[in-house]
Design an enzyme around this catalytic site. Sequence first.
Site, mmCIF file in Angstrom:
data_model
loop_
_atom_site.group_PDB
_atom_site.id
_atom_site.type_symbol
_atom_site.label_atom_id
_atom_site.label_comp_id
_atom_site.label_asym_id
_atom_site.label_seq_id
_atom_site.Cartn_x
_atom_site.Cartn_y
_atom_site.Cartn_z
ATOM 1 N N LYS A 17 -19.602 -2.070 -17.628
ATOM 2 C CA LYS A 17 -20.920 -2.429 -18.175
ATOM 3 C C LYS A 17 -20.825 -2.768 -19.668
ATOM 4 O O LYS A 17 -21.383 -3.759 -20.120
ATOM 5 C CB LYS A 17 -21.930 -1.270 -18.003
ATOM 6 C CG LYS A 17 -22.151 -0.854 -16.556
ATOM 7 C CD LYS A 17 -23.298 0.142 -16.433
ATOM 8 C CE LYS A 17 -23.020 1.491 -17.077
ATOM 9 N NZ LYS A 17 -21.936 2.265 -16.438
ATOM 10 N N ARG A 92 -31.229 5.733 -16.283
ATOM 11 C CA ARG A 92 -30.224 6.476 -15.529
ATOM 12 C C ARG A 92 -30.871 7.431 -14.528
ATOM 13 O O ARG A 92 -30.162 8.083 -13.769
ATOM 14 C CB ARG A 92 -29.454 7.310 -16.531
ATOM 15 C CG ARG A 92 -27.996 7.462 -16.225
ATOM 16 C CD ARG A 92 -27.184 6.984 -17.296
ATOM 17 N NE ARG A 92 -25.940 7.610 -17.510
ATOM 18 C CZ ARG A 92 -25.112 7.142 -18.426
ATOM 19 N NH1 ARG A 92 -25.438 6.102 -19.144
ATOM 20 N NH2 ARG A 92 -23.970 7.710 -18.604
ATOM 21 N N ARG A 129 -8.745 5.153 -19.993
ATOM 22 C CA ARG A 129 -9.490 4.496 -21.079
ATOM 23 C C ARG A 129 -9.260 5.184 -22.426
ATOM 24 O O ARG A 129 -9.271 6.401 -22.522
ATOM 25 C CB ARG A 129 -10.981 4.507 -20.744
ATOM 26 C CG ARG A 129 -11.850 3.888 -21.815
ATOM 27 C CD ARG A 129 -13.205 3.562 -21.287
ATOM 28 N NE ARG A 129 -14.045 4.724 -21.093
ATOM 29 C CZ ARG A 129 -15.327 4.658 -20.714
ATOM 30 N NH1 ARG A 129 -15.876 3.479 -20.467
ATOM 31 N NH2 ARG A 129 -16.038 5.741 -20.554
ATOM 32 N N ARG A 161 -12.045 9.670 -25.016
ATOM 33 C CA ARG A 161 -13.357 10.331 -25.128
ATOM 34 C C ARG A 161 -13.302 11.692 -24.442
ATOM 35 O O ARG A 161 -12.660 11.833 -23.409
ATOM 36 C CB ARG A 161 -14.424 9.460 -24.438
ATOM 37 C CG ARG A 161 -14.942 8.354 -25.310
ATOM 38 C CD ARG A 161 -15.791 7.349 -24.571
ATOM 39 N NE ARG A 161 -16.818 7.881 -23.679
ATOM 40 C CZ ARG A 161 -17.726 7.135 -23.067
ATOM 41 N NH1 ARG A 161 -17.764 5.833 -23.280
ATOM 42 N NH2 ARG A 161 -18.612 7.664 -22.267
ATOM 43 N N ARG A 172 -19.537 13.332 -14.137
ATOM 44 C CA ARG A 172 -20.332 12.134 -14.426
ATOM 45 C C ARG A 172 -20.541 11.284 -13.171
ATOM 46 O O ARG A 172 -21.617 10.728 -12.959
ATOM 47 C CB ARG A 172 -19.652 11.303 -15.516
ATOM 48 C CG ARG A 172 -19.745 11.957 -16.881
ATOM 49 C CD ARG A 172 -18.695 11.403 -17.818
ATOM 50 N NE ARG A 172 -18.974 10.053 -18.236
ATOM 51 C CZ ARG A 172 -18.031 9.188 -18.611
ATOM 52 N NH1 ARG A 172 -16.767 9.533 -18.609
ATOM 53 N NH2 ARG A 172 -18.369 7.986 -19.005
HETATM 54 P P1 AMP Z 1 -22.220 6.342 -21.363
HETATM 55 O O1 AMP Z 1 -21.454 5.862 -22.540
HETATM 56 O O2 AMP Z 1 -23.314 5.404 -20.954
HETATM 57 O O3 AMP Z 1 -21.336 6.755 -20.212
HETATM 58 O O4 AMP Z 1 -22.990 7.674 -21.842
HETATM 59 C C1 AMP Z 1 -22.286 8.797 -22.331
HETATM 60 C C2 AMP Z 1 -23.133 10.046 -22.180
HETATM 61 O O5 AMP Z 1 -24.333 9.909 -22.952
HETATM 62 C C3 AMP Z 1 -23.613 10.352 -20.779
HETATM 63 O O6 AMP Z 1 -22.638 11.029 -19.979
HETATM 64 C C4 AMP Z 1 -24.833 11.229 -21.062
HETATM 65 O O7 AMP Z 1 -24.455 12.520 -21.483
HETATM 66 C C5 AMP Z 1 -25.427 10.525 -22.273
HETATM 67 N N1 AMP Z 1 -26.372 9.448 -21.881
HETATM 68 C C6 AMP Z 1 -26.244 8.113 -22.127
HETATM 69 N N2 AMP Z 1 -27.281 7.426 -21.634
HETATM 70 C C7 AMP Z 1 -28.099 8.343 -21.049
HETATM 71 C C8 AMP Z 1 -29.332 8.243 -20.358
HETATM 72 N N3 AMP Z 1 -29.948 7.066 -20.143
HETATM 73 N N4 AMP Z 1 -29.889 9.407 -19.899
HETATM 74 C C9 AMP Z 1 -29.304 10.597 -20.110
HETATM 75 N N5 AMP Z 1 -28.121 10.768 -20.738
HETATM 76 C C10 AMP Z 1 -27.520 9.634 -21.220
#
Ligand code: AMP
Length: 219
Positions: A17, A92, A129, A161, A172
Amino acid sequence: MSGRLNLVVLGKQGAGKGTQCKRLSEKYAIPHVSTGDILRAAVKAGSNLGREVADVMSAGALVPDELVIRLVDDRFKQSDAQRGALLDGFPRTLAQAEALEALLGDDGIKLCINLDVPIELVTERLSSRRVCQECGAIYSDSDIEAISGTCANCGGDVVQRDDDQPEAIRKRLETYERDTAPLLSFYESRGLLVTVNGDQSPDEVTAAIEAVVREQGLA
Ligand code: AMP
């Protein structure tokens, strides 16, 4: 508010994404709005928000809906988002998807692009990654930048990360299936869902998304 190109990009973590949104953001001149990037920046800056969400994020769980909804609402008010936005990692949950409709009103989401990638492949991608802590450039563990720990773009540190560790990855992906996968039927029922095969080269995925956007007469 009319004529905004608001696109939601859905897909499992590691589906590509972020990579696709960066490219599409340039192509359509609309900002890439990643709630994960906004939250990571807050953690790095050590702000109140960052301290509030750091542990939840490292564990691979979701931060509260109200908090991310407020972040997105603020982001939409900025001038660069007046022509639309590419939403990555938001919504989400169903509550977030409903809040997004309320925020955007009639000029809502034009399309939801689902990047479809098998779970085995995303698990492999996430484990290997590596990311630059400064500019967010993404590498694989076999890239020279990951081995040397130095980003080719900006000289920043290239690291893994916290939430790309095995236990957090498992959590996740489980969270994705439980909370986020139901959004596919949410957008399908509104006639907005398009699924693109994410198990192709990044260029092929970009071309497939651009073709859909063109076919729908959106750009
Ligand atoms: P991502 O980089 O999109 O995988 O987001 C990393 C982390 O940020 C996720 O595992 C959540 O802890 C938090 N996060 C990001 N976007 C959201 C969202 N829309 N709702 C809730 N938590 C989020």
